[in-house]
Design an enzyme around this catalytic site. Structure first.
Site, PDB file in Angstrom:
ATOM      1  N   PHE A 246      30.956  49.967  38.762  1.00 38.14           N
ATOM      2  CA  PHE A 246      31.518  49.410  37.519  1.00 38.14           C
ATOM      3  C   PHE A 246      32.387  50.425  36.783  1.00 38.14           C
ATOM      4  O   PHE A 246      32.702  50.247  35.619  1.00 38.14           O
ATOM      5  CB  PHE A 246      30.406  48.960  36.547  1.00 38.14           C
ATOM      6  CG  PHE A 246      29.727  47.647  36.852  1.00 38.14           C
ATOM      7  CD1 PHE A 246      29.365  47.292  38.128  1.00 38.14           C
ATOM      8  CD2 PHE A 246      29.421  46.755  35.825  1.00 38.14           C
ATOM      9  CE1 PHE A 246      28.712  46.085  38.397  1.00 38.14           C
ATOM     10  CE2 PHE A 246      28.768  45.548  36.075  1.00 38.14           C
ATOM     11  CZ  PHE A 246      28.411  45.215  37.365  1.00 38.14           C
ATOM     12  N   GLY A 474      31.520  49.312  48.241  1.00 40.14           N
ATOM     13  CA  GLY A 474      31.300  47.890  48.477  1.00 40.14           C
ATOM     14  C   GLY A 474      32.602  47.123  48.583  1.00 40.14           C
ATOM     15  O   GLY A 474      32.598  45.923  48.848  1.00 40.14           O
ATOM     16  N   THR A 475      33.715  47.817  48.373  1.00 43.54           N
ATOM     17  CA  THR A 475      35.004  47.128  48.331  1.00 43.54           C
ATOM     18  C   THR A 475      35.723  47.095  49.676  1.00 43.54           C
ATOM     19  O   THR A 475      36.677  46.349  49.838  1.00 43.54           O
ATOM     20  CB  THR A 475      35.917  47.823  47.305  1.00 43.54           C
ATOM     21  OG1 THR A 475      35.855  49.232  47.541  1.00 43.54           O
ATOM     22  CG2 THR A 475      35.464  47.535  45.895  1.00 43.54           C
ATOM     23  N   LEU A 637      46.537  44.066  52.873  1.00 47.32           N
ATOM     24  CA  LEU A 637      46.201  44.612  54.195  1.00 47.32           C
ATOM     25  C   LEU A 637      45.057  43.868  54.856  1.00 47.32           C
ATOM     26  O   LEU A 637      44.927  43.866  56.073  1.00 47.32           O
ATOM     27  CB  LEU A 637      45.847  46.097  54.054  1.00 47.32           C
ATOM     28  CG  LEU A 637      46.989  46.963  53.510  1.00 47.32           C
ATOM     29  CD1 LEU A 637      46.512  48.381  53.289  1.00 47.32           C
ATOM     30  CD2 LEU A 637      48.184  46.928  54.449  1.00 47.32           C
ATOM     31  N   ASN A 638      44.199  43.265  54.043  1.00 47.98           N
ATOM     32  CA  ASN A 638      43.081  42.514  54.596  1.00 47.98           C
ATOM     33  C   ASN A 638      42.764  41.376  53.616  1.00 47.98           C
ATOM     34  O   ASN A 638      42.032  41.566  52.647  1.00 47.98           O
ATOM     35  CB  ASN A 638      41.864  43.431  54.781  1.00 47.98           C
ATOM     36  CG  ASN A 638      40.706  42.720  55.465  1.00 47.98           C
ATOM     37  OD1 ASN A 638      40.561  41.495  55.370  1.00 47.98           O
ATOM     38  ND2 ASN A 638      39.869  43.484  56.147  1.00 47.98           N
ATOM     39  N   GLN A 645      37.579  41.258  46.512  1.00 50.01           N
ATOM     40  CA  GLN A 645      37.692  42.178  45.373  1.00 50.01           C
ATOM     41  C   GLN A 645      38.149  41.462  44.120  1.00 50.01           C
ATOM     42  O   GLN A 645      37.700  41.751  43.012  1.00 50.01           O
ATOM     43  CB  GLN A 645      38.700  43.283  45.697  1.00 50.01           C
ATOM     44  CG  GLN A 645      38.146  44.366  46.572  1.00 50.01           C
ATOM     45  CD  GLN A 645      38.869  45.680  46.312  1.00 50.01           C
ATOM     46  OE1 GLN A 645      38.924  46.157  45.203  1.00 50.01           O
ATOM     47  NE2 GLN A 645      39.431  46.259  47.349  1.00 50.01           N
ATOM     48  N   GLY A 710      47.406  49.048  44.718  1.00 53.14           N
ATOM     49  CA  GLY A 710      45.963  48.877  44.529  1.00 53.14           C
ATOM     50  C   GLY A 710      45.624  47.483  44.035  1.00 53.14           C
ATOM     51  O   GLY A 710      46.450  46.788  43.474  1.00 53.14           O
ATOM     52  N   GLY A 712      41.857  45.039  42.765  1.00 57.88           N
ATOM     53  CA  GLY A 712      40.448  45.131  42.393  1.00 57.88           C
ATOM     54  C   GLY A 712      40.355  45.059  40.884  1.00 57.88           C
ATOM     55  O   GLY A 712      40.047  44.021  40.304  1.00 57.88           O
ATOM     56  N   GLU A 713      40.696  46.191  40.252  1.00 61.29           N
ATOM     57  CA  GLU A 713      40.547  46.246  38.792  1.00 61.29           C
ATOM     58  C   GLU A 713      41.472  45.287  38.067  1.00 61.29           C
ATOM     59  O   GLU A 713      41.150  44.815  36.975  1.00 61.29           O
ATOM     60  CB  GLU A 713      40.763  47.678  38.303  1.00 61.29           C
ATOM     61  CG  GLU A 713      39.495  48.478  38.405  1.00 61.29           C
ATOM     62  CD  GLU A 713      39.704  49.952  38.171  1.00 61.29           C
ATOM     63  OE1 GLU A 713      39.285  50.429  37.130  1.00 61.29           O
ATOM     64  OE2 GLU A 713      40.273  50.621  39.042  1.00 61.29           O
TER      65      GLU A 713
HETATM   66 MO1  MOS Z   1      38.285  52.193  37.352  1.00 60.15          MO
HETATM   67  S1  MOS Z   1      36.792  52.093  35.908  1.00 60.15           S
HETATM   68  O1  MOS Z   1      39.547  53.179  36.649  1.00 60.15           O
HETATM   69  O2  MOS Z   1      37.581  52.902  38.661  1.00 60.15           O
END
Ligand code: MOS
Length: 746
Positions: A246, A474-475, A637-638, A645, A710, A712-713
């Site tokens: 997190f 886990g990602t 890529l996947n 994610q 990137g 995810g976030e």
């Molecule tokens: Mo994120 S909390 O910048 O890994």
């Protein structure tokens, strides 16, 4: 590059999936060593004051107790160098055992070390601490006049900035305005499945092995070596798996230093695992934010001025600032922008990054405000954003590396059925009586590359191991590394094994800021290219060269074989080549770092998030019933793992919008809901079955090698605002204070 079927860009199952679901993956608290003892923290029960006496007489007599570690018998720790904690970098700079002062409730005063965990815990409860209480600072608003204006976040992002003259516009131009509306987000705590955990194993007095749940083995190694005054090479950090973070883990935290100190004084390995309540005071949190936004636009909806001010808090021992306004400069085209952050130091635990630090709360405020002004202007919210579309990053006037946000709006709007939305709040009702709302928001997140290195090792059996001191949280890092090797060397993924999470491997950055794929991927490719060059040299020039006389430029590598493109009869397998040349293994290293483009262009990922909510008008309960997120993250890529994610990121956003919040007791500085029964995180029933995540999948050709930015976030960014905007559309109620709990709607 590879001539085999593509592995990059195709859906691939996690290579470590079986290990994690069968419980065979080894996490920090799973490691066992002979003679292991167990530690349990002794924590302060007050938030401010001085320790007068630690009475351990009862605890000492408790069954199984080996020793009690306090400031009296702790090894002397050395101050951390400025580079590890200075300039707004996350991580506690105050080490444990420095003095008798107490700065927050739960501060580590020592540990009980016992034969079993239960014995340690029981004895820790018998330790009596006497305090001289101090004055308590818990009131953020009340102490706002003591706020400081921090300069930088993480050493790189300016926290005070402006362009143009917002004040002049405000004073002189009669635009349509949103005047200093306030948006707030509560303290939020990291609640990964795996809590903080450490197992410290000393070898003599000058070598240390530390298994610790971290997303930054290299950084943790520096912290531990500095604190204990050890040469860096004498400290090894190992962490092959993390059960989520997190945004916590990987900075300097007291608990693992306590574990290392405990192992030192008992001369045995010590395992120390945080409890769930300790996750609320021992490993960071997101601080509360109170943000004001001022917006001014002309009648056509063109922004003229944008102000974003943040008031937030840090602990008394460290100045970490939640950077809410960091991207406000860049999102929309606007000539006059001012961002400001103010920080009050309180008697709460030290905050740190959490799930899109800055962007997550910042976009809740900004994207709620944009919705509010669109309503005032009577312009569709998507149209309003399009009228202020930024064709370059106006923060520093750099062109975007690649931006397709408009396509995200268009695709998302079509998918959710935006065009049939009646803009009037409260206009749509379900047959069951619930109010239905649609809301949207923009999502932006920086796309960074950081220096990284990797090593590949080819064995005689043709298998390949790839190593990097990166992390699997886990990602999908194991899978990503495997895919890059398979692609670069033209072998199938099952011939490749990835190894990570060990300071003995080539260096890699902290697993944060969604940088890993763009950073470690190119390093793996570089290592593979180096290996490939070695293989070709051996095949063409080496002793008993199978392809001697062939031009190196004619050599192709596919399916674990080196062949001549000109003469297909000339070919040798990796295994035979190694056997012929007498090598057991063949190794190569490679590294990658951001190129010149990073100075010239602005690298960001973009997205548009749409949600449908249904609100029970009597109970005030909000359910998210549909989600559509469309993202421009460069090349995917996947697709399988990328989607996963984003599901996670957006689910974080649902939690932030509707349920998460740590409640401090202002009179004591304690966190009153420090458990998962009262601090709610989304569960499967909070997530709608109708959950669409799509990617434009347009490679960013300015991004290293593969065109992937990137992800995810970015999933959490915008999601809380989209939900709040949908709640407004459903009910006509504008909730500016998260989480949107039922009491705020009835
Ligand atoms: Mo994120 S909390 O910048 O890994």
């Amino acid at each position: 590059m590879a001539q085999s079927p593509a592995v990059l860009g195709t859906p691939r199952q996690r290579v470590d999936g079986k290990l994690t679901v069968t419980g065979t993956a080894v996490y920090a608290s799973d490691f066992k060593v002979d003679g292991m003892a167990y530690g349990c923290l002794i924590q302060s029960t007050i938030a401010s004051g001085t320790v007068v006496e630690i009475d351990q007489s009862e605890a000492e007599k408790a069954p199984g107790v080996i020793a009690i570690l306090t400031r009296q018998n702790a090894p002397k720790l050395q101050a951390l160098p400025e580079e590890l904690t200075g300039n707004g970098e996350p991580g506690e700079s105050r080490l444990p055992f420095q003095d008798d002062q107490v700065f927050f409730q739960g501060q580590h005063l020592g540990a009980v070390i016992a034969e079993t965990f239960e014995q340690a815990r029981e004895a820790a409860a018998l330790v009596r601490v006497r305090y001289q209480p101090g004055e308590l600072r818990t009131d953020l608003l009340g102490l706002a006049d003591q706020a400081i204006e921090p300069r930088m976040w993480a050493g790189r992002t300016k926290l005070q900035d402006k362009r143009g003259d917002v004040d002049w516009v405000w004073a002189n131009m009669p635009q349509v305005r949103l005047v200093d509306e306030t948006y707030s987000t509560p303290i939020e705590n990291h609640n990964p499945i795996e809590p903080g955990a450490a197992l410290a194993v000393w070898d003599g007095t000058d070598h240390l092995m530390l298994h610790v749940s971290t997303r930054g083995v290299d950084l943790t190694q520096k912290v531990v070596a500095a604190a204990f005054g050890l040469p860096i090479e004498n400290v090894r950090i190992v962490c092959p798996f993390i059960g989520g973070h997190f945004g916590s883990k990987g900075f300097s935290w007291s608990y693992f230093l306590v574990a290392v100190a405990a192992a030192r004084i008992v001369n045995r390995p010590v395992r120390l695992v945080l409890s769930r309540p300790q996750m609320f005071d021992s490993m960071g949190q997101r601080a509360r934010t109170i943000q004001t936004i001022g917006l001014a636009a002309d009648e056509n909806g063109k922004l003229a001025a944008l102000k974003h001010s943040t008031l937030t808090h840090s602990s008394m021992i460290y100045q970490y600032t939640e950077p809410c306004g960091s991207l406000t400069r860049s999102v929309y085209s606007c000539p006059n922008v001012q961002i400001n952050h103010r920080l009050v130091q309180l008697d709460f635990t030290t905050p740190c990054p959490m799930r899109a630090p800055g962007e997550a709360p910042g976009f809740f405020a900004l994207e709620s405000a944009m919705d509010e002004l669109a309503v005032k202007l009577n312009i569709d919210p998507i149209e309003f954003r399009m009228r202020n579309y930024a064709d370059k990053d106006e923060f520093d006037q750099r062109p975007w590396s690649s931006k397709h946000l408009k396509e995200c709006y268009d695709r998302g709007a079509a998918k959710i059925g935006w065009s049939s939305r009646n803009p009037k709040p409260g206009s749509t009702k379900d047959p069951d009586g619930r109010l239905v709302g649609l809301g949207m928001a923009t999502a932006v997140y920086p796309a960074r590359q950081q220096p990284a290195a990797a090593k590949v090792i080819l064995s005689k059996d043709g298998s390949i191991v790839v190593q990097s001191a990166t992390h699997e949280s886990g990602t999908g890092t194991y899978t990503m590394m495997t895919q890059f090797v398979a692609d670069s060397l033209g072998v199938s993924m099952d011939r490749v094994r990835s190894e990570l999470g060990d300071t003995q491997f080539p260096p890699a950055p902290v697993n944060g800021g969604s940088v890993l794929t763009a950073s470690v991927g190119p390093a793996v490719v570089a290592a593979c290219t180096a290996l490939r060059d070695k293989l070709i040299s051996l095949a063409v020039d080496g002793p008993s060269a199978a392809l001697s006389g062939q031009a190196k430029t004619d050599i192709v590598i596919t399916d674990g074989r080196i062949s001549s493109a000109k003469d297909t009869s000339k070919s040798i397998s990796f295994s035979d080549l190694l056997t012929n040349t007498g090598n057991q293994t063949l190794e190569a290293e490679g590294s990658a770092k951001p190129g010149d483009a990073y100075q010239k262009l602005a690298f960001f990922s973009f997205g548009a998030i749409f949600v449908e909510v249904k609100v029970d008008p009597d109970l005030g309960e909000v359910r998210v019933t549909r989600v559509v997120g469309v993202y421009d993250v460069g090349k995917v890529l996947n697709p399988l793992l990328a989607r996963s994610q984003m599901l996670g990121g957006i689910t974080f956003g649902i939690g932030m919008a509707l349920m998460e919040g740590t409640i401090p007791d202002m009179a004591t500085g304690r966190m009153v809901n420090a458990n998962l029964a009262e601090y709610h995180v989304p569960v499967s029933t909070d997530v709608p079955p109708d959950f669409v995540v799509e990617f434009l999948d347009m490679p960013d050709t300015n991004m290293a090698d593969n065109g992937a930015r990137g992800l995810g976030e970015i999933g959490i960014v915008g999601a809380p605002a989209a939900i709040a905007n949908a709640v407004y559309h459903a009910t006509g109620k504008r909730i500016r204070d998260l989480p949107i709990t039922p009491d705020k709607l009835v």
